[in-house]
Motif scaffolding. Structure first.
Motif, short mmCIF file in Angstrom:
data_model
loop_
_atom_site.label_atom_id
_atom_site.label_comp_id
_atom_site.label_asym_id
_atom_site.label_seq_id
_atom_site.Cartn_x
_atom_site.Cartn_y
_atom_site.Cartn_z
N ILE A 141 30.59 45.71 12.36
CA ILE A 141 31.44 46.33 13.38
C ILE A 141 31.96 45.25 14.32
O ILE A 141 31.19 44.49 14.90
N HIS A 142 33.27 45.18 14.43
CA HIS A 142 33.92 44.20 15.31
C HIS A 142 33.55 44.48 16.76
O HIS A 142 33.25 45.61 17.14
N VAL A 143 33.58 43.45 17.58
CA VAL A 143 33.18 43.57 18.98
C VAL A 143 34.02 44.61 19.73
O VAL A 143 33.57 45.21 20.70
N SER A 144 35.24 44.88 19.27
CA SER A 144 36.09 45.87 19.93
C SER A 144 35.68 47.30 19.58
O SER A 144 36.16 48.24 20.19
N SER A 145 34.83 47.46 18.56
CA SER A 145 34.45 48.78 18.02
C SER A 145 35.65 49.52 17.43
O SER A 145 35.58 50.71 17.20
#
Ligand SMILES: [Zn+2]
Ligand SMILES: [Zn+2]
Length: 536
Positions: A141-145
């Motif tokens: 999961i990317h930090v931006s969600s």
């Protein structure tokens, strides 16, 4: 049971910005604030006297946007925030599988990777994740969600094949040559995938929720947000509430697009039951600036005219706004790019013009990163509240400069302008995107320095007092709880935080060193630091 706290700086955050020498509480309420002698006079004889020893007391902090269950989940996931390369991602996940003895076919979830911080400067793909494991379905999961990557087994488990087409407002990454899925998922494609993936076993989740709650309270937070509640999550939160798991107040916002009926069918949950209530509805209008998916008026740098993209047409958004107002509910909308901010404001104005006298229910613009001065003016007129993800100036400030150029990047989260215009500004950390450390948030708002030390829009720095307002009284206004929370005033709840230093007397660059000593919710201690922290 009555208690008097004295011998410290008690910052009330009341209308006249008072700092008082004593506060008297009884059970879950504040009875009196002011002179110690008067507090003693009013109190019962058996009142407990608590010496603050020079420490500082404030109203309990109010989280104006985060994802409580996301934080709980993250405590059971592999954290990639320090990963600097694909190889480091691989090492961390392999260790995580080993340490947690994750069985074959069970999901491995890793979060917080940021392609901007990776040596490779791009997202890994499924072929790379397959080198970590082909026996576990893996999701990154990317930090931006708002985006992520999955391995081949994960795609297979979810029955996603090469002939799938992009959903509205989302995108499946593909290999440029073969056209095959490469495992990258963006916006709606990612959000739907993650939702369908399902949740951990209930007992495990409830346990993680307790841990998440401890994390919030160790940061002085007494009111927490659940930023997007779907059907499954709503049942879980109700279950947790019925098991009396919550000590802090938790306010959830229902996914208006998909689960409007949840709120209507559970309208009694608008009021707190065992510390959980519904606050209103939530929608997304665009993506994130660091993921280059925020919807902008002007193109991103070096992008051949690319401006990001919206989630809805104007008419679709108008309908959603109409639904929220007709249901008498507050609407929270995730807006990052200035074009998304403009759309949110203009469709609200359109509704309020069409239905003269209709209430707006204080809609909230969540993140509001690229919101402009002109837009803030308009927000004031329709009682729209900006909730800034102010720590972006530090965590992604350098990336914003790369994506937008210094001039535009320095206008991100224009908190000073918003305060000057008399808006009820709030600050949030969008945890688990970043930790719920609000002292760091205050540091960011007051200093506006990027990770590499660049000053990012000095003219938008706020005072320490304003930063404190944004996490106390203004948060209470946002939740329509200003009569019971947000300031230390007789009659309000005894939601309190004790800090080892007074932020108003601390050097701006040292604000993030201030420690939470104790957190008190409804008059009860819910967190106490193990270290012996003395006041100064
Ligand atoms: Zn958001
Ligand atoms: Zn969020």
């Amino acid at each position: 049971m009555q208690k008097i706290y004295f011998n410290g700086d008690i910052i009330t955050m009341n209308d006249i910005n008072e700092t008082v020498p004593a506060i008297l509480i009884e059970d879950d309420s504040i009875i009196f604030t002011g002179e110690l002698s008067k507090a003693i006079k009013i109190a019962n004889e058996d009142v407990e006297m608590i010496d603050l020893e020079g420490k500082t007391m404030l109203p309990g902090f109010i989280d104006s946007h985060s994802h409580f269950t996301g934080v709980a989940n993250s405590l059971g996931q592999c954290d990639l925030k320090d990963a600097k390369s694909f190889m480091q991602i691989k090492e961390k996940i392999i260790d995580f599988i080993k340490i947690n003895k994750i069985k074959e076919n069970d999901w491995v979830c890793a979060f917080n990777y940021d392609h901007n911080n990776l040596q490779e400067h791009c997202h890994p793909d499924r072929f790379f994740l397959d080198t970590i494991s082909t026996k576990h379905p893996i999701i990154l999961i990317h930090v931006s969600s708002h985006m992520g990557v999955v391995n081949t087994l994960a795609l297979k488990k979810m029955n996603i094949t090469n002939d799938i087409s992009d959903p509205e407002g989302g995108h499946y990454g593909r290999d440029v040559n073969s056209g095959e899925l490469n495992g990258y998922l963006e916006e709606e494609a990612f959000i739907e995938f993650n939702k369908q993936r399902g949740m951990l076993p209930i007992e495990k989740l409830l346990d993680l929720m307790k841990k998440a709650q401890d994390l919030y309270s160790s940061n002085g937070i007494t009111t927490v947000q659940e930023g997007m509640v779907n059907r499954q999550l709503f049942q879980l939160l109700k279950l947790a509430a019925s098991k009396k798991i919550f000590k802090l107040d938790l306010i959830g916002y229902i996914d208006l697009l998909k689960d409007r009926d949840l709120l209507i069918d559970n309208i009694e949950n608008k009021d707190y039951h065992n510390h959980f209530r519904i606050g209103g509805y939530k929608i997304f209008l665009d993506g994130s600036p660091q993921g280059r998916t925020a919807w902008m008026i002007k193109p991103y740098l070096n992008s051949q005219g690319y401006c990001g993209y919206p989630q809805f047409s104007d008419d679709q958004l108008y309908q959603l706004i109409a639904q929220a107002i007709e249901d008498h509910q507050q609407l929270l909308a995730h807006c990052n790019g200035d074009r998304a901010c403009q759309q949110y404001i203009s469709q609200f104005e359109r509704y309020l013009n069409n239905y003269q006298g209709a209430k707006s229910y204080d809609p909230v613009m969540i993140h509001a990163q690229l919101v402009t001065k002109e837009q803030l003016d308009k927000m004031k007129k329709i009682q729209m509240i900006p909730s800034f993800f102010i720590a972006h100036t530090f965590y992604w400030g350098d990336v914003h400069i790369e994506n937008l150029g210094y001039q535009r990047a320095s206008q991100i989260s224009p908190a000073k302008t918003a305060f000057n215009q008399g808006l009820k500004v709030t600050f949030h950390n969008d945890s688990p995107v970043i930790s719920c450390d609000l002292m760091k948030t205050i540091w960011c708002a007051v200093n506006r320095k990027t990770k590499s030390g660049i000053d990012l829009g000095k003219e938008e720095t706020v005072t320490v007092y304003q930063a404190l307002q944004a996490i106390t009284i203004n948060g209470a206004y946002m939740y329509h709880e200003e009569n019971i929370k947000g300031s230390l005033v007789a009659g309000k709840k005894a939601d309190l935080v004790i800090l080892n230093q007074n932020p108003l007397k601390t050097e701006p660059l040292n604000l993030d060193k201030i420690k939470v000593v104790e957190t008190i919710k409804d008059g009860q201690t819910v967190y106490k630091s193990e270290k012996n922290l003395t006041g100064e």
